[in-house]
Write a protein that holds these residues in place. Structure first.
Motif, PDB file in Angstrom:
ATOM      1  N   LYS A 121       0.828  -1.210   0.000  1.00 37.38           N
ATOM      2  CA  LYS A 121       0.000   0.000   0.000  1.00 37.38           C
ATOM      3  C   LYS A 121       0.863   1.263   0.000  1.00 37.38           C
ATOM      4  CE  LYS A 121      -4.215  -1.704   2.264  1.00 37.38           C
ATOM      5  NZ  LYS A 121      -5.086  -1.575   3.457  1.00 37.38           N
ATOM      6  N   VAL A 122       1.902   1.274   0.837  1.00 37.86           N
ATOM      7  CA  VAL A 122       2.787   2.439   0.898  1.00 37.86           C
ATOM      8  C   VAL A 122       3.487   2.645  -0.438  1.00 37.86           C
ATOM      9  CG1 VAL A 122       4.899   3.343   1.948  1.00 37.86           C
ATOM     10  CG2 VAL A 122       3.135   2.302   3.381  1.00 37.86           C
ATOM     11  N   CYS A 123       3.986   1.555  -1.029  1.00 42.08           N
ATOM     12  CA  CYS A 123       4.670   1.656  -2.316  1.00 42.08           C
ATOM     13  C   CYS A 123       3.713   2.117  -3.411  1.00 42.08           C
ATOM     14  CB  CYS A 123       5.281   0.303  -2.669  1.00 42.08           C
ATOM     15  SG  CYS A 123       6.415   0.366  -4.068  1.00 42.08           S
ATOM     16  N   SER A 124       2.481   1.615  -3.387  1.00 44.26           N
ATOM     17  CA  SER A 124       1.484   1.998  -4.392  1.00 44.26           C
ATOM     18  C   SER A 124       1.147   3.484  -4.298  1.00 44.26           C
ATOM     19  CB  SER A 124       0.209   1.166  -4.225  1.00 44.26           C
ATOM     20  OG  SER A 124       0.474  -0.201  -4.417  1.00 44.26           O
ATOM     21  N   LEU A 125       0.977   3.976  -3.060  1.00 42.22           N
ATOM     22  CA  LEU A 125       0.681   5.395  -2.869  1.00 42.22           C
ATOM     23  C   LEU A 125       1.852   6.269  -3.302  1.00 42.22           C
ATOM     24  CD1 LEU A 125      -1.204   5.352   0.552  1.00 42.22           C
ATOM     25  CD2 LEU A 125      -2.165   5.886  -1.700  1.00 42.22           C
ATOM     26  N   ALA A 126       3.080   5.815  -3.009  1.00 36.56           N
ATOM     27  CA  ALA A 126       4.262   6.573  -3.418  1.00 36.56           C
ATOM     28  C   ALA A 126       4.369   6.611  -4.943  1.00 36.56           C
ATOM     29  CB  ALA A 126       5.519   5.949  -2.813  1.00 36.56           C
ATOM     30  N   PHE A 127       4.091   5.483  -5.589  1.00 33.42           N
ATOM     31  CA  PHE A 127       4.119   5.447  -7.052  1.00 33.42           C
ATOM     32  C   PHE A 127       3.054   6.356  -7.643  1.00 33.42           C
ATOM     33  CE2 PHE A 127       2.323   3.367 -10.904  1.00 33.42           C
ATOM     34  CZ  PHE A 127       3.338   3.731 -11.776  1.00 33.42           C
ATOM     35  N   PHE A 128       1.857   6.323  -7.067  1.00 32.64           N
ATOM     36  CA  PHE A 128       0.771   7.180  -7.536  1.00 32.64           C
ATOM     37  C   PHE A 128       1.153   8.658  -7.440  1.00 32.64           C
ATOM     38  CE2 PHE A 128      -2.956   9.734  -6.330  1.00 32.64           C
ATOM     39  CZ  PHE A 128      -3.737   9.581  -7.463  1.00 32.64           C
ATOM     40  N   ALA A 129       1.730   9.039  -6.294  1.00 28.45           N
ATOM     41  CA  ALA A 129       2.135  10.439  -6.099  1.00 28.45           C
ATOM     42  C   ALA A 129       3.246  10.829  -7.064  1.00 28.45           C
ATOM     43  CB  ALA A 129       2.586  10.649  -4.660  1.00 28.45           C
ATOM     44  N   ALA A 130       4.243   9.948  -7.235  1.00 21.12           N
ATOM     45  CA  ALA A 130       5.347  10.250  -8.136  1.00 21.12           C
ATOM     46  C   ALA A 130       4.863  10.325  -9.587  1.00 21.12           C
ATOM     47  CB  ALA A 130       6.435   9.180  -8.000  1.00 21.12           C
ATOM     48  N   PHE A 131       3.982   9.425  -9.968  1.00 22.59           N
ATOM     49  CA  PHE A 131       3.439   9.426 -11.330  1.00 22.59           C
ATOM     50  C   PHE A 131       2.732  10.749 -11.616  1.00 22.59           C
ATOM     51  CE2 PHE A 131       0.677   8.532 -14.837  1.00 22.59           C
ATOM     52  CZ  PHE A 131       1.287   7.533 -15.571  1.00 22.59           C
ATOM     53  N   GLY A 132       1.895  11.166 -10.672  1.00 23.52           N
ATOM     54  CA  GLY A 132       1.183  12.425 -10.862  1.00 23.52           C
ATOM     55  C   GLY A 132       2.102  13.623 -10.911  1.00 23.52           C
ATOM     56  N   LEU A 133       3.162  13.584 -10.080  1.00 24.83           N
ATOM     57  CA  LEU A 133       4.067  14.723  -9.987  1.00 24.83           C
ATOM     58  C   LEU A 133       4.969  14.857 -11.211  1.00 24.83           C
ATOM     59  CD1 LEU A 133       5.169  17.038  -8.203  1.00 24.83           C
ATOM     60  CD2 LEU A 133       6.785  15.389  -7.236  1.00 24.83           C
ATOM     61  N   VAL A 134       5.576  13.747 -11.657  1.00 25.23           N
ATOM     62  CA  VAL A 134       6.588  13.855 -12.714  1.00 25.23           C
ATOM     63  C   VAL A 134       6.043  13.571 -14.108  1.00 25.23           C
ATOM     64  CG1 VAL A 134       8.434  13.250 -11.112  1.00 25.23           C
ATOM     65  CG2 VAL A 134       7.385  11.444 -12.489  1.00 25.23           C
ATOM     66  N   ARG A 135       4.906  12.893 -14.212  1.00 28.72           N
ATOM     67  CA  ARG A 135       4.372  12.563 -15.534  1.00 28.72           C
ATOM     68  C   ARG A 135       3.176  13.416 -15.945  1.00 28.72           C
ATOM     69  NH1 ARG A 135       5.837   7.460 -17.868  1.00 28.72           N
ATOM     70  NH2 ARG A 135       7.302   6.316 -16.551  1.00 28.72           N
ATOM     71  N   VAL A 136       2.282  13.678 -14.997  1.00 28.52           N
ATOM     72  CA  VAL A 136       1.024  14.345 -15.350  1.00 28.52           C
ATOM     73  C   VAL A 136       1.085  15.853 -15.122  1.00 28.52           C
ATOM     74  CG1 VAL A 136      -1.450  14.462 -14.868  1.00 28.52           C
ATOM     75  CG2 VAL A 136      -0.279  12.244 -14.888  1.00 28.52           C
ATOM     76  N   ALA A 137       1.582  16.273 -13.965  1.00 23.89           N
ATOM     77  CA  ALA A 137       1.583  17.698 -13.625  1.00 23.89           C
ATOM     78  C   ALA A 137       2.299  18.583 -14.642  1.00 23.89           C
ATOM     79  CB  ALA A 137       2.185  17.893 -12.232  1.00 23.89           C
ATOM     80  N   GLY A 179      -4.493   8.905 -19.389  1.00 22.85           N
ATOM     81  CA  GLY A 179      -5.300   7.685 -19.331  1.00 22.85           C
ATOM     82  C   GLY A 179      -4.866   6.769 -18.207  1.00 22.85           C
ATOM     83  N   TRP A 180      -3.556   6.550 -18.086  1.00 23.02           N
ATOM     84  CA  TRP A 180      -3.043   5.712 -16.999  1.00 23.02           C
ATOM     85  C   TRP A 180      -3.334   6.335 -15.639  1.00 23.02           C
ATOM     86  CZ3 TRP A 180       1.936   5.175 -20.279  1.00 23.02           C
ATOM     87  CH2 TRP A 180       1.857   4.025 -21.067  1.00 23.02           C
ATOM     88  N   PHE A 181      -3.220   7.653 -15.554  1.00 25.23           N
ATOM     89  CA  PHE A 181      -3.456   8.323 -14.272  1.00 25.23           C
ATOM     90  C   PHE A 181      -4.919   8.210 -13.864  1.00 25.23           C
ATOM     91  CE2 PHE A 181      -3.737  12.183 -11.506  1.00 25.23           C
ATOM     92  CZ  PHE A 181      -2.810  11.771 -10.567  1.00 25.23           C
ATOM     93  N   VAL A 182      -5.822   8.323 -14.820  1.00 22.27           N
ATOM     94  CA  VAL A 182      -7.248   8.170 -14.527  1.00 22.27           C
ATOM     95  C   VAL A 182      -7.542   6.759 -14.032  1.00 22.27           C
ATOM     96  CG1 VAL A 182      -9.546   8.053 -15.585  1.00 22.27           C
ATOM     97  CG2 VAL A 182      -8.041   9.984 -16.083  1.00 22.27           C
ATOM     98  N   ILE A 183      -6.917   5.765 -14.669  1.00 24.36           N
ATOM     99  CA  ILE A 183      -7.101   4.378 -14.232  1.00 24.36           C
ATOM    100  C   ILE A 183      -6.621   4.201 -12.796  1.00 24.36           C
ATOM    101  CG2 ILE A 183      -6.319   2.005 -14.584  1.00 24.36           C
ATOM    102  CD1 ILE A 183      -6.267   2.621 -17.594  1.00 24.36           C
ATOM    103  N   MET A 184      -5.451   4.774 -12.484  1.00 22.61           N
ATOM    104  CA  MET A 184      -4.929   4.673 -11.120  1.00 22.61           C
ATOM    105  C   MET A 184      -5.836   5.374 -10.122  1.00 22.61           C
ATOM    106  SD  MET A 184      -0.767   4.881 -11.344  1.00 22.61           S
ATOM    107  CE  MET A 184      -0.676   6.307 -12.407  1.00 22.61           C
ATOM    108  N   CYS A 185      -6.352   6.546 -10.509  1.00 22.07           N
ATOM    109  CA  CYS A 185      -7.283   7.273  -9.616  1.00 22.07           C
ATOM    110  C   CYS A 185      -8.531   6.448  -9.351  1.00 22.07           C
ATOM    111  CB  CYS A 185      -7.653   8.616 -10.232  1.00 22.07           C
ATOM    112  SG  CYS A 185      -6.335   9.847 -10.244  1.00 22.07           S
ATOM    113  N   ARG A 186      -9.037   5.803 -10.398  1.00 24.10           N
ATOM    114  CA  ARG A 186     -10.242   4.982 -10.246  1.00 24.10           C
ATOM    115  C   ARG A 186      -9.980   3.791  -9.309  1.00 24.10           C
ATOM    116  NH1 ARG A 186     -11.097   3.361 -15.386  1.00 24.10           N
ATOM    117  NH2 ARG A 186     -12.091   5.354 -15.860  1.00 24.10           N
TER     118      ARG A 186
END
Length: 201
Positions: A121-137, A179-186
């Motif tokens: 869970k911790v790793c998944s949340l960290a990946f989600f945050a990093a993905f949003g920060l460096v790929r989407v933002a 698209g990937w970020f939306v899937i992760m958010c869902r």
């Protein structure tokens, strides 16, 4: 990228856009490693191709993954050949800062951890945050600069066809990353909104 030191190489008409500046030196006087941005572009293309070819079948990976890797490989090669978009390309390479966290998560699952375990869970949340920060933002700003600042100078240098092709590469990247970020958010929303099942009496 040391835009200021090389800005004089651009024409006066296009000096407002770093997209037409290209540094092909192997060793440069800036940066931590002093390896030139062209070197890192080459390493990045090699990584993308090797990752796509060694990661299993298209069916297992999914076509978006394969499209992303080969489209990015073509885009970086195209940019290097025509000597454009190097600073933007180097910026987008930072997208891969989220990849180690994704790999750690996979290793945890391969090692027998469950998705409900705290470590995963911790790793998944960290990946989600990093993905949003460096790929989407950064994407809205990159697209804004491409439309408002970079498209014209690049079109003047390599022609309308080349500039339109780079626009298509941008579109593919934006669609895939969002698209990937939306899937992760869902998935994240479903995980935290799922109520535990009541124990049988």
């Amino acid at each position: 990228y040391d835009f200021a030191s090389d800005a004089t190489t651009a024409t006066a008409a296009d000096s407002s856009s770093p997209a037409i500046i290209f540094d092909d030196r192997i060793i440069v006087p800036y940066g931590i490693t002093h390896l030139g941005p062209a070197v890192w572009m080459g390493i990045f293309v090699g990584y993308l191709i090797a990752d796509a070819l060694s990661s299993g079948s298209f069916r297992v990976l999914g076509y978006p993954f394969v499209v992303h890797h080969f489209a990015a490989s073509l885009c970086w090669t195209f940019s290097a050949y025509f000597r454009v978009m190097q600073p933007v390309g180097c910026l987008l390479q930072f997208n891969e800062l989220s990849t180690p966290l994704m790999n750690v998560r996979k290793y945890l699952l391969f090692a027998g951890y469950q998705t409900s375990d705290l470590e995963v869970k911790v790793c998944s949340l960290a990946f989600f945050a990093a993905f949003g920060l460096v790929r989407v933002a950064p994407l809205p700003f990159v697209v804004r600069d491409w439309i408002a600042r970079d498209f014209g100078p690049v079109r003047n240098k390599i022609g309308t066809g080349g500039a339109v092709l780079i626009s298509a590469f941008f579109a593919v990247n934006v669609i895939l990353q969002f698209g990937w970020f939306v899937i992760m958010c869902r998935k994240l929303t479903e995980k935290f909104s799922t109520k535990p099942k009541a124990k049988a009496q």
